[in-house]
Design a protein around this motif. Structure first.
Motif, PDB file in Angstrom:
ATOM      1  N   LEU A 124      26.184  32.847  53.724  1.00 26.13           N
ATOM      2  CA  LEU A 124      25.106  31.925  53.388  1.00 26.13           C
ATOM      3  C   LEU A 124      24.393  32.444  52.150  1.00 26.13           C
ATOM      4  N   MET A 125      24.281  31.608  51.117  1.00 30.07           N
ATOM      5  CA  MET A 125      23.776  32.066  49.825  1.00 30.07           C
ATOM      6  C   MET A 125      22.677  31.133  49.327  1.00 30.07           C
ATOM      7  N   ASP A 126      21.465  31.689  49.200  1.00 26.17           N
ATOM      8  CA  ASP A 126      20.304  30.882  48.834  1.00 26.17           C
ATOM      9  C   ASP A 126      19.956  31.107  47.362  1.00 26.17           C
ATOM     10  N   GLU A 127      20.499  30.266  46.491  1.00 26.83           N
ATOM     11  CA  GLU A 127      20.290  30.354  45.041  1.00 26.83           C
ATOM     12  C   GLU A 127      20.401  31.809  44.546  1.00 26.83           C
ATOM     13  N   PRO A 128      21.512  32.482  44.832  1.00 21.36           N
ATOM     14  CA  PRO A 128      21.612  33.912  44.552  1.00 21.36           C
ATOM     15  C   PRO A 128      21.671  34.263  43.070  1.00 21.36           C
ATOM     16  N   PHE A 129      21.994  33.283  42.223  1.00 26.77           N
ATOM     17  CA  PHE A 129      22.118  33.569  40.794  1.00 26.77           C
ATOM     18  C   PHE A 129      20.992  32.937  39.979  1.00 26.77           C
ATOM     19  N   GLY A 130      19.985  32.399  40.664  1.00 26.22           N
ATOM     20  CA  GLY A 130      18.931  31.642  39.996  1.00 26.22           C
ATOM     21  C   GLY A 130      18.110  32.445  39.004  1.00 26.22           C
ATOM     22  N   ALA A 131      17.970  33.762  39.243  1.00 26.97           N
ATOM     23  CA  ALA A 131      17.134  34.587  38.374  1.00 26.97           C
ATOM     24  C   ALA A 131      17.920  35.277  37.266  1.00 26.97           C
ATOM     25  N   LEU A 132      19.221  35.021  37.184  1.00 26.17           N
ATOM     26  CA  LEU A 132      20.072  35.693  36.201  1.00 26.17           C
ATOM     27  C   LEU A 132      20.131  34.902  34.901  1.00 26.17           C
ATOM     28  N   ASP A 133      20.398  35.598  33.792  1.00 24.23           N
ATOM     29  CA  ASP A 133      20.599  34.899  32.528  1.00 24.23           C
ATOM     30  C   ASP A 133      21.903  34.117  32.578  1.00 24.23           C
ATOM     31  N   ALA A 134      22.064  33.185  31.657  1.00 20.75           N
ATOM     32  CA  ALA A 134      23.180  32.235  31.707  1.00 20.75           C
ATOM     33  C   ALA A 134      24.543  32.917  31.692  1.00 20.75           C
ATOM     34  N   MET A 135      24.723  33.932  30.850  1.00 19.34           N
ATOM     35  CA  MET A 135      26.020  34.597  30.755  1.00 19.34           C
ATOM     36  C   MET A 135      26.337  35.383  32.024  1.00 19.34           C
ATOM     37  N   THR A 136      25.337  36.078  32.563  1.00 19.41           N
ATOM     38  CA  THR A 136      25.549  36.841  33.798  1.00 19.41           C
ATOM     39  C   THR A 136      25.818  35.899  34.961  1.00 19.41           C
ATOM     40  N   ARG A 137      25.107  34.782  34.978  1.00 14.65           N
ATOM     41  CA  ARG A 137      25.324  33.799  36.036  1.00 14.65           C
ATOM     42  C   ARG A 137      26.760  33.290  36.027  1.00 14.65           C
ATOM     43  N   ARG A 138      27.277  32.970  34.842  1.00 12.02           N
ATOM     44  CA  ARG A 138      28.650  32.473  34.762  1.00 12.02           C
ATOM     45  C   ARG A 138      29.648  33.521  35.251  1.00 12.02           C
ATOM     46  N   THR A 139      29.403  34.786  34.888  1.00  7.22           N
ATOM     47  CA  THR A 139      30.275  35.860  35.354  1.00  7.22           C
ATOM     48  C   THR A 139      30.230  35.974  36.871  1.00  7.22           C
ATOM     49  N   MET A 140      29.041  35.907  37.449  1.00  2.00           N
ATOM     50  CA  MET A 140      28.899  36.028  38.894  1.00  2.00           C
ATOM     51  C   MET A 140      29.518  34.842  39.629  1.00  2.00           C
ATOM     52  N   GLN A 141      29.445  33.669  39.031  1.00  2.31           N
ATOM     53  CA  GLN A 141      30.093  32.504  39.640  1.00  2.31           C
ATOM     54  C   GLN A 141      31.604  32.716  39.727  1.00  2.31           C
ATOM     55  N   LYS A 142      32.193  33.213  38.654  1.00  2.00           N
ATOM     56  CA  LYS A 142      33.640  33.476  38.646  1.00  2.00           C
ATOM     57  C   LYS A 142      34.007  34.555  39.651  1.00  2.00           C
ATOM     58  N   GLU A 143      33.158  35.601  39.737  1.00  2.00           N
ATOM     59  CA  GLU A 143      33.413  36.671  40.689  1.00  2.00           C
ATOM     60  C   GLU A 143      33.309  36.168  42.121  1.00  2.00           C
ATOM     61  N   LEU A 144      32.341  35.299  42.392  1.00  5.06           N
ATOM     62  CA  LEU A 144      32.184  34.759  43.738  1.00  5.06           C
ATOM     63  C   LEU A 144      33.406  33.936  44.139  1.00  5.06           C
TER      64      LEU A 144
END
Length: 256
Positions: A166-186
């Protein structure tokens, strides 16, 4: 001979409602008559504007909040018991222990379960590798970036081998580039582990990057899931593709 009841492979929600008032006459429903079925191994997105009750619904699935009315069964059992669920919060800073290293944070839950040392170390190493944290074992949270902290939180949750993530906006506080990386990793981790993932976001692009299905929630109060879309796009997804933009326009129309 008594027949053995087959365990459900779905999360089943029917007519689910939630109010935080004990006075029925003054009750304001955060959620009202929510219907939802999520299959085991599915990546499901709860999408909606801030304040619509997405996090409330996620917390009910987690067992943190009780329902007011309706049905909430997880793999054939009541939400308050049974199935192992892992929760990834929006802020890793509030979830991690600052006095423990990356390795010790990931290990924490296993120590509480009294997993034997040798087995525990192997598991911790495996999940640190899975989360892309190699070489950071002995660093403290203050010594790593926001994206790395979220990897640590994810590795710690996964080390406890939850059936549902269960993931509650886990990447919301990250910058755009880090968020994209984390999305791919997830996506990579989900494909490798085959966990059921329920992910809350108010970002349409993020929803389309990640989800197999997207449930759109109405503006609260008395929010419910008004529309559901199956996103028939292969992974990894390209945000500039015509098909991606086609889905984006359809989902965006709900918020115009």
């Amino acid at each position: 001979m008594k027949a053995v009841k087959e365990k459900s492979l779905s999360i089943v929600i029917k007519g689910l409602s939630k109010t935080f008032s004990e006075d029925a006459l003054k009750a304001v429903y955060v959620l009202k008559d929510v219907d939802l079925t999520i299959q085991r191994g599915e990546f499901y997105i709860l999408l909606g504007p801030s304040g619509c009750g997405k996090s409330t619904l996620l917390n009910m699935i987690a067992g943190f909040l009780d329902k007011t009315d309706g049905q909430l069964d997880i793999y054939g059992e009541n939400a308050n018991r049974g199935t192992n669920r892992g929760f990834v919060f929006q802020s890793a800073d509030s979830a991690l222990f600052p006095w423990l290293t990356v390795e010790e944070n990931v290990e924490f839950g296993l120590k509480m379960k009294k997993v034997p040392l040798e087995e525990r170390k192997k598991m911790v190493h495996s999940y640190i590798e899975l989360a892309g944290l190699s070489g950071h074992h002995h660093k403290f949270p203050s010594e790593i970036s926001g994206g790395m902290k979220q990897r640590v939180q994810l590795a710690r949750v996964l080390s406890n081998n939850p059936d549902i993530l269960l993931m509650d906006e886990p990447f919301g506080a990250l910058d755009a580039m880090t968020r994209r990386t984390m999305q791919k990793e997830l996506i990579r981790i989900w494909q490798e582990t085959n966990k059921t993932v329920i992910f809350v976001t108010h970002d349409i692009q993020e929803a389309l990057m990640l989800g197999q299905r997207i449930g759109i929630m109405s503006v609260g109060p008395s929010s419910k899931i008004t529309s559901t879309y199956e996103i028939d796009l292969p992974y990894p997804r390209e945000i500039t593709s015509p098909d991606f933009n086609h889905y984006y326009k359809i989902v965006q129309s709900h918020f115009d």
